[in-house]
Every structure is written in C-alpha cells, then in structure tokens.
Design an enzyme around this catalytic site. Structure first.
Site, PDB file in Angstrom:
ATOM      1  N   CYS A 132      11.111  -3.745   3.374  1.00  0.00           N
ATOM      2  CA  CYS A 132      10.426  -2.316   3.538  1.00  0.00           C
ATOM      3  C   CYS A 132       8.566  -2.377   3.885  1.00  0.00           C
ATOM      4  O   CYS A 132       8.389  -1.831   4.327  1.00  0.00           O
ATOM      5  CB  CYS A 132      10.966  -1.422   2.028  1.00  0.00           C
ATOM      6  SG  CYS A 132      10.808   0.220   2.501  1.00  0.00           S
ATOM      7  N   CYS A 133       8.322  -2.675   3.166  1.00  0.00           N
ATOM      8  CA  CYS A 133       6.421  -2.780   2.943  1.00  0.00           C
ATOM      9  C   CYS A 133       6.186  -3.576   4.240  1.00  0.00           C
ATOM     10  O   CYS A 133       4.939  -3.681   4.956  1.00  0.00           O
ATOM     11  CB  CYS A 133       5.530  -3.545   1.849  1.00  0.00           C
ATOM     12  SG  CYS A 133       5.442  -2.720   0.554  1.00  0.00           S
ATOM     13  N   CYS A 214       3.951   4.795  -2.158  1.00  0.00           N
ATOM     14  CA  CYS A 214       4.804   5.632  -1.361  1.00  0.00           C
ATOM     15  C   CYS A 214       5.331   6.344  -2.266  1.00  0.00           C
ATOM     16  O   CYS A 214       5.498   5.961  -3.738  1.00  0.00           O
ATOM     17  CB  CYS A 214       5.320   4.681  -0.685  1.00  0.00           C
ATOM     18  SG  CYS A 214       5.166   4.129   0.811  1.00  0.00           S
ATOM     19  N   CYS A 217       8.225   4.296  -4.396  1.00  0.00           N
ATOM     20  CA  CYS A 217       7.591   3.269  -5.741  1.00  0.00           C
ATOM     21  C   CYS A 217       6.331   3.209  -5.799  1.00  0.00           C
ATOM     22  O   CYS A 217       5.692   2.698  -6.472  1.00  0.00           O
ATOM     23  CB  CYS A 217       7.040   2.149  -4.575  1.00  0.00           C
ATOM     24  SG  CYS A 217       8.605   1.949  -3.608  1.00  0.00           S
ATOM     25  N   CYS A 240       1.204  -4.756  -2.684  1.00  0.00           N
ATOM     26  CA  CYS A 240       1.389  -4.122  -1.555  1.00  0.00           C
ATOM     27  C   CYS A 240       1.508  -4.637  -0.001  1.00  0.00           C
ATOM     28  O   CYS A 240       1.259  -6.135  -0.425  1.00  0.00           O
ATOM     29  CB  CYS A 240      -0.059  -3.262  -0.928  1.00  0.00           C
ATOM     30  SG  CYS A 240       0.445  -1.991  -0.372  1.00  0.00           S
TER      31      CYS A 240
HETATM   32  S1  SF4 Z   1       5.804   1.042  -1.265  1.00  0.00           S
HETATM   33 FE1  SF4 Z   1       8.095   1.160  -1.719  1.00  0.00          FE
HETATM   34  S2  SF4 Z   1       8.363   3.690  -0.251  1.00  0.00           S
HETATM   35 FE2  SF4 Z   1       6.342   1.965   1.111  1.00  0.00          FE
HETATM   36  S3  SF4 Z   1       6.892   0.405   2.258  1.00  0.00           S
HETATM   37 FE3  SF4 Z   1       6.557  -0.427   0.346  1.00  0.00          FE
HETATM   38  S4  SF4 Z   1       8.537  -0.109  -0.234  1.00  0.00           S
HETATM   39 FE4  SF4 Z   1       8.960   0.748   1.337  1.00  0.00          FE
END
Ligand code: SF4
Length: 428
Positions: A132-133, A214, A217, A240
């Site tokens: 996701c990141c 985010c 998270c 991150c």
């Molecule tokens: S911090 Fe969480 S929601 Fe944001 S990009 Fe990374 S995994 Fe995705």
C-alpha cells in the site's frame, strides 16, 4: 530543470569525487549556520531551481515549512496525497499554505491504474501495508523527486540513533544532494521554534497524535509513549514507504524475512552493508570497512563526509584503530564460527577500554546460545539469519546468563572466587 551550478561546473569530469569534496567543504562552512542559512545556501547557491522540499504536513512539519517560507515561498513542496489522510491533515495543508504564503505545494497522487489493480477496495493497508505504501507513496514520489538535483528533508539527529551523525548536507550515490536544515534541532528546539513563531499546530496533535501519517495507520499515543508508537500499531510495520535508502534511492518495501538486523527489541531494515572488493575508500557510505582496509586508506576514510562503520575480524586488533573509533557510526564484530571466541575480547575492548558508545553489532555465525554472552560484552545489535535464533529473539526466549567463568566490566565476579575482589574491581 537544473541550471548550471558554478560550484560544481567542473564536476562533470569526475563528479562524485569533486562533489564529495564540495560536500565536505559545505558541511564545514555551514556547520554553525542556522536552518534558514543552510536552506538558503542550498536553494540559492548550490541547487538554484533544482531543489524540492518533501513534507508530510504532519506534527512537526510547520517548522521546516516556516523556514522555507522565509527563504523562498515559491520553492516546490511535495506532499503525498495518498488518498488516506485524515481530513484534519488536508485542512492543515491549506492552513499552512495560507499562513506561510507557500505558493508551490504540489500534491502527488497515486497512479489510478495501480489503485484499480492492486487496491480496488481501498483496504490494502490492512492486508499488505508495505505494498500500500509502495503504490501510494514510494512510486508517486520517486517519479517526481528523481527530476530534482536535490531535496530537503526535515530529519533531525535526535530522532533515531542511526541519525546521530546526520550532517546538514549529504551526497547520494547518484550525485544528488540531500539537505537537512533541521539536523541539529532538538525536540526542545522544535517546540521553542513553534512557540516563537506562533506556528499552528496540526489539529490532531492536542488529541495525542504525535506522529501523523495516513488515517488507517495512525493512532494516538499515551503520555510517555514513543511518538511513533501510534504508526501502524499492531500491523507489524515500522517504516513509512518513502524513506530513502542510504544510497539515495527511495527504498523499496522490505518483507519481514529480509530484515536480519535485530536491535532495540525488534527486527528492522538494515541500512549497512559489508565492504566489497571494488569499493572506493572515501566514496562508500553505510559500509563496514575491515580494519586492514581502513588502516591502508585511513586518510581517505577520515576525509569522507559519509557515515562509515568498522568491521573487526578475528585476529585484527582493535587497538590499531583505537584513536579513530569515534569516526565509526557502527562497529561490526565478526564471529565466523561458534567456536571462535576472539570477537568477545574485541567487543569488550571497544566498550570497556575505549568507551565506544555507538552501535556494536555481532555478524557471522550468530546463534541463540551466544547472544546473552555477546550482550554482556556490550554488543547491542545482531545480524541473525538462523531461523531458530530469529524465533527465540522474536519471542524474547533467550536464556539468561547467571554463571560464568570470565567476568566482564566492573562488579562481576566469577563463581567460586573471593567476594572482596568484587569491591576493588580486580576482575576488570
Ligand atoms: S500509511 Fe497506511 S494507508 Fe498510507 S500508504 Fe501506507 S499502508 Fe497505505
């Protein structure tokens, strides 16, 4: 995008060496300079028109952005609009833009095709936060930041032990420049700066959100808890996706099994690597240099602006580099096989005789039974690939050492010896 920079015009023939020298000079010249002076130097002299600021608009971001507004409010400020931010963060972007007069804040969005393909339901953060990141942060940022000759970070020395040697200016392996105007700021400096300039607080800060990313998270932290404890809480993730590796590239996400460095109670990504035969002294960074290589090239290593480490192999004498130990940000003691105990002696010398206080790690054949003894010698990090040992560390299931024959440091007395020896330190 870049205009020619007089300081480095001649660097085209031998860019890295000359730029390295330039970086050394810069760090020397601007060591005492405040954050504004450092940023002004970077924006006006070093990389005019070729410098970007990367900001999360999080809890501490206002300080760097205020410095930006004083130097040049038109500088590009890159903000990763992941699509997962708190509404309060998006409002804070607008607040800071208006209050500080920032005219060039660029929101970087993830590729819509990637989102459709990999995260159609928007819950990838739950099942695979690294990916996701990667699609929401790493890739969008990589695309844009690679077009600049340098970028500005808000990193500070106090944040982690790895950043304890963070300079104002760093050179990446692909000849780009990272600028850290707040490198020397302490937590108290940050708070004082915010108060002095009346900077607006992130709206969630007062609710206990001390490090803000985010929404899915990020959670609030309790009083006294590590500010970053609220990031990815319970998700087996600490980093991150947009941290930069130590060769200057945006780091790819790492799976847990690839993390072999055990330090501070957890397995984590390891920025360090071992010395390779074709490495060039003075150019390498975050590399453990063998004692013999260091001694042969001592002048070049001492002049290098980059963080370097030392590797001590069996038979090599720590005493030979005693006067330079402070130069190393990490020391790796090699234990090539279980039966070779010479590393314990080297570790004790480093800690007890020479008072080295940085990271000292065990590398090589690091097994469960050795770790308690290594710890007693002052080793505080371990490179571990042996699966049962990894499991024992993860479960905190290592045996304690209560009987030993060779004491370490002041105050330990081997079993069966006379207690008065404990008082006069005869076993040190
Ligand atoms: S911090 Fe969480 S929601 Fe944001 S990009 Fe990374 S995994 Fe995705």
């Amino acid at each position: 995008m870049a205009t020619a920079n007089p300081m480095f015009t001649v660097a085209e023939a031998k860019p890295d060496k000359l730029r390295s020298l330039g970086i050394i000079a810069l760090n020397g010249m601007f060591d005492e300079m405040d954050a504004e002076g450092v940023l002004r130097q970077a924006a006006e002299e070093l990389l005019p028109g070729d410098l970007a600021i990367v900001s999360s608009f999080g809890a501490d971001s206002a300080v760097l952005l205020h410095v930006v507004s004083k130097v040049n409010p038109d500088l590009p400020v890159l903000f990763l609009e992941t699509g997962k931010h708190f509404p309060e963060t998006l409002a804070y972007v607008e607040t800071l833009k208006q209050q500080l007069g920032l005219t060039n804040v660029l929101a970087l969005h993830p590729d819509s095709g990637d989102i459709e393909r990999f995260d159609p339901n928007g819950n990838l953060w739950e099942t695979d936060p690294d990916s996701c990141c990667h699609i929401r942060k790493t890739e969008p940022l990589e695309k844009v930041v690679s077009g600049y000759g340098g970028w500005v970070t808000g990193r500070k020395r106090f944040q982690t032990s790895d950043r304890g040697v963070l300079p104002h200016f760093e050179l990446t392996s692909d000849d780009r420049i990272k600028v850290n105007p707040l490198a020397y700021f302490t937590h108290a400096d940050i708070e004082a700066y915010k108060a002095e300039h009346g900077l607006p607080e992130h709206p969630l800060y007062a609710e206990g959100y001390k490090s803000i990313g985010c929404a899915p998270c990020t959670s609030a932290v309790a009083e006294g808890e590590d500010p970053r404890a609220g990031r990815w809480r319970g998700l087996n993730k600490q980093e991150c996706g947009i941290h930069f590796d130590f060769n200057g590239k945006i780091a790819a996400p790492m799976s847990q099994s690839e993390k072999t460095l055990f330090k501070d109670g957890e397995f984590k990504a390891d920025p360090w690597r071992a010395w390779a035969e074709d490495d060039v002294p003075g150019d390498v960074r975050y590399t453990h240099v063998p004692v013999t290589v260091f001694l042969e090239n001592r002048d070049a290593f001492l002049a290098s602006p980059h963080p370097i480490g030392l590797q001590v192999d069996p038979g090599e004498k720590v005493e030979d580099v005693a006067e330079d130990l402070d130069r190393f940000s990490s020391i790796a003691i090699n234990f090539p096989k279980f039966t070779d105990g010479r590393g314990y002696s080297s570790a004790r010398l480093v800690r007890e005789r020479y008072g080295y206080e940085g990271e000292m790690r065990a590398v090589g054949d690091v097994l469960t039974d050795q770790i308690p003894f290594m710890r007693r010698c002052g080793i505080n990090a371990f490179i571990v690939t042996h699966k049962p040992t990894r499991e024992a560390l993860e479960k905190d299931a290592l045996a304690a050492v209560s009987h030993y024959y060779q004491p370490v440091g002041l105050g330990e007395v081997p079993a069966g010896t006379r207690p008065f020896l404990r008082r006069n330190g005869s076993y040190t």
